[in-house]
Design a protein around this motif. Structure first.
Motif, short mmCIF file in Angstrom:
data_model
loop_
_atom_site.label_atom_id
_atom_site.label_comp_id
_atom_site.label_asym_id
_atom_site.label_seq_id
_atom_site.Cartn_x
_atom_site.Cartn_y
_atom_site.Cartn_z
N SER A 78 -44.65 -4.77 -31.35
CA SER A 78 -44.06 -3.55 -31.89
C SER A 78 -44.62 -3.25 -33.26
O SER A 78 -45.44 -4.00 -33.80
CB SER A 78 -42.53 -3.68 -31.96
OG SER A 78 -42.16 -4.63 -32.95
N SER A 79 -44.16 -2.15 -33.84
CA SER A 79 -44.65 -1.73 -35.15
C SER A 79 -44.21 -2.68 -36.26
O SER A 79 -44.76 -2.62 -37.36
CB SER A 79 -44.14 -0.32 -35.46
OG SER A 79 -42.72 -0.26 -35.38
N LYS A 80 -43.24 -3.55 -36.01
CA LYS A 80 -42.86 -4.54 -37.02
C LYS A 80 -43.97 -5.55 -37.25
O LYS A 80 -44.11 -6.08 -38.35
CB LYS A 80 -41.56 -5.24 -36.61
CG LYS A 80 -40.35 -4.32 -36.58
CD LYS A 80 -39.09 -5.07 -36.23
CE LYS A 80 -37.87 -4.16 -36.21
NZ LYS A 80 -36.64 -4.89 -35.86
N GLY A 81 -44.72 -5.88 -36.20
CA GLY A 81 -45.90 -6.73 -36.35
C GLY A 81 -45.63 -8.19 -36.61
O GLY A 81 -46.52 -8.89 -37.09
N THR A 82 -44.46 -8.69 -36.30
CA THR A 82 -44.15 -10.10 -36.54
C THR A 82 -44.00 -10.91 -35.26
O THR A 82 -44.30 -12.10 -35.25
CB THR A 82 -42.86 -10.23 -37.36
OG1 THR A 82 -41.80 -9.52 -36.68
CG2 THR A 82 -43.05 -9.63 -38.75
N LEU A 83 -43.55 -10.29 -34.17
CA LEU A 83 -43.26 -11.01 -32.94
C LEU A 83 -44.17 -10.56 -31.81
O LEU A 83 -44.55 -9.39 -31.73
CB LEU A 83 -41.80 -10.80 -32.51
CG LEU A 83 -40.72 -11.32 -33.47
CD1 LEU A 83 -39.34 -10.98 -32.93
CD2 LEU A 83 -40.85 -12.82 -33.69
N VAL A 84 -44.50 -11.52 -30.94
CA VAL A 84 -45.23 -11.26 -29.70
C VAL A 84 -44.37 -11.78 -28.57
O VAL A 84 -44.04 -12.97 -28.53
CB VAL A 84 -46.61 -11.95 -29.69
CG1 VAL A 84 -47.34 -11.65 -28.39
CG2 VAL A 84 -47.43 -11.51 -30.87
N ARG A 85 -43.99 -10.90 -27.66
CA ARG A 85 -43.11 -11.28 -26.56
C ARG A 85 -43.87 -11.24 -25.24
O ARG A 85 -44.58 -10.27 -24.97
CB ARG A 85 -41.89 -10.36 -26.50
CG ARG A 85 -40.94 -10.56 -27.67
CD ARG A 85 -39.86 -9.51 -27.73
NE ARG A 85 -38.92 -9.79 -28.82
CZ ARG A 85 -38.07 -8.90 -29.31
NH1 ARG A 85 -38.01 -7.67 -28.79
NH2 ARG A 85 -37.26 -9.24 -30.30
N THR A 86 -43.71 -12.29 -24.45
CA THR A 86 -44.32 -12.35 -23.12
C THR A 86 -43.21 -12.23 -22.08
O THR A 86 -42.14 -12.84 -22.23
CB THR A 86 -45.10 -13.65 -22.92
OG1 THR A 86 -44.21 -14.77 -23.11
CG2 THR A 86 -46.24 -13.75 -23.92
N TRP A 87 -43.49 -11.46 -21.03
CA TRP A 87 -42.49 -11.13 -20.02
C TRP A 87 -43.01 -11.49 -18.63
O TRP A 87 -44.21 -11.44 -18.37
CB TRP A 87 -42.15 -9.64 -20.06
CG TRP A 87 -41.78 -9.13 -21.41
CD1 TRP A 87 -42.63 -8.70 -22.40
CD2 TRP A 87 -40.46 -9.02 -21.95
NE1 TRP A 87 -41.92 -8.31 -23.50
CE2 TRP A 87 -40.58 -8.50 -23.27
CE3 TRP A 87 -39.19 -9.29 -21.46
CZ2 TRP A 87 -39.49 -8.23 -24.08
CZ3 TRP A 87 -38.08 -9.04 -22.27
CH2 TRP A 87 -38.25 -8.52 -23.56
N ASP A 88 -42.07 -11.82 -17.75
CA ASP A 88 -42.38 -11.98 -16.34
C ASP A 88 -42.43 -10.58 -15.73
O ASP A 88 -41.43 -9.86 -15.72
CB ASP A 88 -41.31 -12.83 -15.65
CG ASP A 88 -41.68 -13.19 -14.22
OD1 ASP A 88 -42.08 -12.29 -13.46
OD2 ASP A 88 -41.57 -14.38 -13.86
N ALA A 89 -43.59 -10.20 -15.21
CA ALA A 89 -43.77 -8.85 -14.73
C ALA A 89 -42.99 -8.57 -13.45
O ALA A 89 -42.82 -7.41 -13.09
CB ALA A 89 -45.26 -8.56 -14.50
N PHE A 90 -42.53 -9.59 -12.76
CA PHE A 90 -41.79 -9.38 -11.51
C PHE A 90 -40.29 -9.31 -11.75
O PHE A 90 -39.61 -8.42 -11.24
CB PHE A 90 -42.11 -10.49 -10.52
CG PHE A 90 -41.59 -10.22 -9.13
CD1 PHE A 90 -42.32 -9.45 -8.25
CD2 PHE A 90 -40.38 -10.74 -8.71
CE1 PHE A 90 -41.84 -9.19 -6.98
CE2 PHE A 90 -39.89 -10.49 -7.45
CZ PHE A 90 -40.63 -9.71 -6.58
N THR A 91 -39.76 -10.23 -12.55
CA THR A 91 -38.32 -10.26 -12.81
C THR A 91 -37.93 -9.49 -14.05
O THR A 91 -36.76 -9.14 -14.22
CB THR A 91 -37.83 -11.71 -12.93
OG1 THR A 91 -38.48 -12.33 -14.07
CG2 THR A 91 -38.17 -12.50 -11.68
N GLY A 92 -38.88 -9.26 -14.96
CA GLY A 92 -38.56 -8.58 -16.21
C GLY A 92 -37.91 -9.46 -17.25
O GLY A 92 -37.45 -8.96 -18.28
N LYS A 93 -37.88 -10.78 -17.04
CA LYS A 93 -37.23 -11.68 -17.99
C LYS A 93 -38.21 -12.09 -19.09
O LYS A 93 -39.41 -12.17 -18.86
CB LYS A 93 -36.71 -12.93 -17.26
CG LYS A 93 -35.60 -12.64 -16.26
CD LYS A 93 -35.10 -13.92 -15.62
CE LYS A 93 -33.97 -13.64 -14.63
NZ LYS A 93 -33.48 -14.88 -13.98
#
Length: 471
Positions: free
Chosen positions: A229-244
């Motif tokens: 995001s524009s905050k630029g501090t976190l990188v989040r990885t997601w399961d593309a099938f379940t959305g978790k």
């Protein structure tokens, strides 16, 4: 005689408008005011170049390692209108197809059979075959960066675009492409293996962030996606099938503009780069190198600490050297202060490559088929850096707080249960002890050694972007 201060500037500076990898990171394209060129990523080699007259190109997107390129005009004097996409066959040296829109093209993503074009508030998908035909169209939120991502594996079908709400992403599953004919034994890369049949319908919307998205990346297999995001501090990885949410990584504590995220082909690690000029490498799976954590993270089950102390930090980093724009022949402190603002961090793009490790003296590793994943960093000033990750033993040496906490408790003698009041005071004393260890002189030395052991190693440095056939 003129004794005024003069500056030394490069006689032929490299001005790169855009650099892009192909989906497999086998080649990359370079756009300059003179035209465009195609390079082999590793070993670095100039494959072909073409001078373009009458304007400049803003985007040169390769369709895998083929002769087909998608061109979009850009820069101060665009060669083509910014609202057009040209399909260029570099073997025949002519335009194959032309797509025209009512507004400026913001971004492109392609793979075999598909081309996705990002506009300001919509994404248009085209079927690429003997002819180029419009397939579908989706509305998005305001997308000035032209964010979108396509999974490029043989059996993957995922298209990821911004959602209609701020910080959301849409997951679209496309019809299956005709997979290429396999050569040799079945590969171990997840993106080239047939996926198991789904047991339920996949999710279509993920509320990834509360602020505007800055990057969207997806693995070749389409199993994982990463968002920032524009905050630029976190990188989040997601399961593309379940959305978790799978993992959440912290790039840094201060705000930054993240330029991109790249998954390793085997989906075990990812790297992140930003305007800070630093490349961070994170481990996704539990085996191998472990990400760094705060020393106080082991106390979070007992006392309410901020979420910052639970964050996972990169286990390997590399600081890109800054190429100063010019050197001033003056020792004036004011001049040095003025010129120090010019040495900004290098803008870059990073990709993963497979490199065969050197054979040992005994030859036990020769012909074993083992490969090592390394990083290739391309800067917009013409720098080519090949980086190797730190040794697994050194990268795994910074033990996590949970392991150190378990070791501390196992070494201490058993104690009787404490009352709540005594338990609180005991935890507070341990916090003070941990803080004193961090701020102590010996702690600084350990942190310094840890930082050195987690730095990526520069294996090779080259220059690219010249038109004299140099590679």
């Amino acid at each position: 005689m003129n004794l005024a201060r003069h500056s030394i500037t490069p006689t032929d500076p490299i001005h790169i408008l855009d650099v892009r990898y192909d989906p497999d990171c086998q080649i990359f394209t370079v756009s300059t005011p003179s035209g465009f060129a195609v390079y082999r990523t590793w070993p670095l080699e100039l494959v072909r170049k073409r001078e373009v007259k009458g304007g400049t190109l803003g985007l040169v997107v390769p369709m895998h390692a083929s002769s087909l390129l998608f061109l979009v005009g850009g820069g101060r004097s665009p060669r083509y209108p910014p609202n057009k996409v040209l399909l260029w066959d570099d073997v025949s040296g002519c335009e194959v197809a032309e797509l025209e829109f009512r507004e400026r093209v913001r971004g492109l993503a392609c793979r075999r059979d598909w081309l996705a074009v990002a506009l300001r508030r919509r994404v248009v998908l085209f079927k690429v075959g003997d002819q180029v035909s419009r397939h579908a169209e989706w509305d998005t939120c305001d997308n000035p960066r032209g964010l979108l991502a396509l999974s490029t594996g043989a059996y993957s079908t995922l298209l990821v675009i911004p959602g209609r709400q701020l910080g959301h992403v849409q997951l679209i599953h496309l019809p299956l492409c005709t997979p290429p004919t396999p050569v040799g034994p079945p590969p171990d890369v997840p993106s080239q293996r047939p996926p198991p049949p789904p047991t339920k319908h996949p999710v279509s919307i993920i509320a990834a962030h509360t602020s505007a998205l800055t990057t969207i990346s997806v693995t070749p297999s389409g199993r994982l996606l990463a968002t920032t995001s524009s905050k630029g501090t976190l990188v989040r990885t997601w399961d593309a099938f379940t959305g978790k949410l799978v993992r959440e990584f912290r790039r840094g504590s201060d705000k930054a503009e993240i330029y991109g995220v790249a998954f390793r082909p085997d989906e075990r690690e990812l790297c992140v780069w930003s305007d800070k000029g630093t490349v961070h490498v994170f481990s996704i799976v539990g085996s191998g190198a472990s990400n760094r954590q705060s020393t106080l993270s082991g106390l979070t089950p007992f006392i309410p600490l901020p979420k910052y102390f639970e964050s996972e930090w990169s286990y390997a980093q590399y600081r890109i050297p800054v190429q100063s724009a010019h050197i001033t022949l003056s020792s004036n402190s004011a001049a040095h202060t003025k010129n120090s603002d010019l040495a900004d961090a290098e803008r870059c793009i990073v990709g993963w490559v497979q490199v065969s490790p050197p054979s040992s003296e005994t030859g036990s590793e020769a012909g074993s088929g083992l490969v090592e994943y390394q990083l290739v960093v391309l800067t917009f000033s013409g720098g080519w850096y090949r980086l190797s990750l730190p040794d697994s033993r050194s990268s795994a040496s910074p033990t996590s707080a949970n392991e150190s906490s378990r070791a501390m408790h196992s070494a201490s003698p058993p104690r009787t249960p404490l009352s709540p009041r005594h338990r609180t005071s005991s935890i507070a004393s341990s916090v003070v002890a941990g803080a004193s260890t961090i701020t102590g002189s010996s702690g600084k030395g350990k942190e310094r050694e840890k930082k050195e052991s987690t730095s990526c190693v520069l294996q090779e440095y080259r220059k690219y972007g010249r038109w004299d056939g140099w590679a």
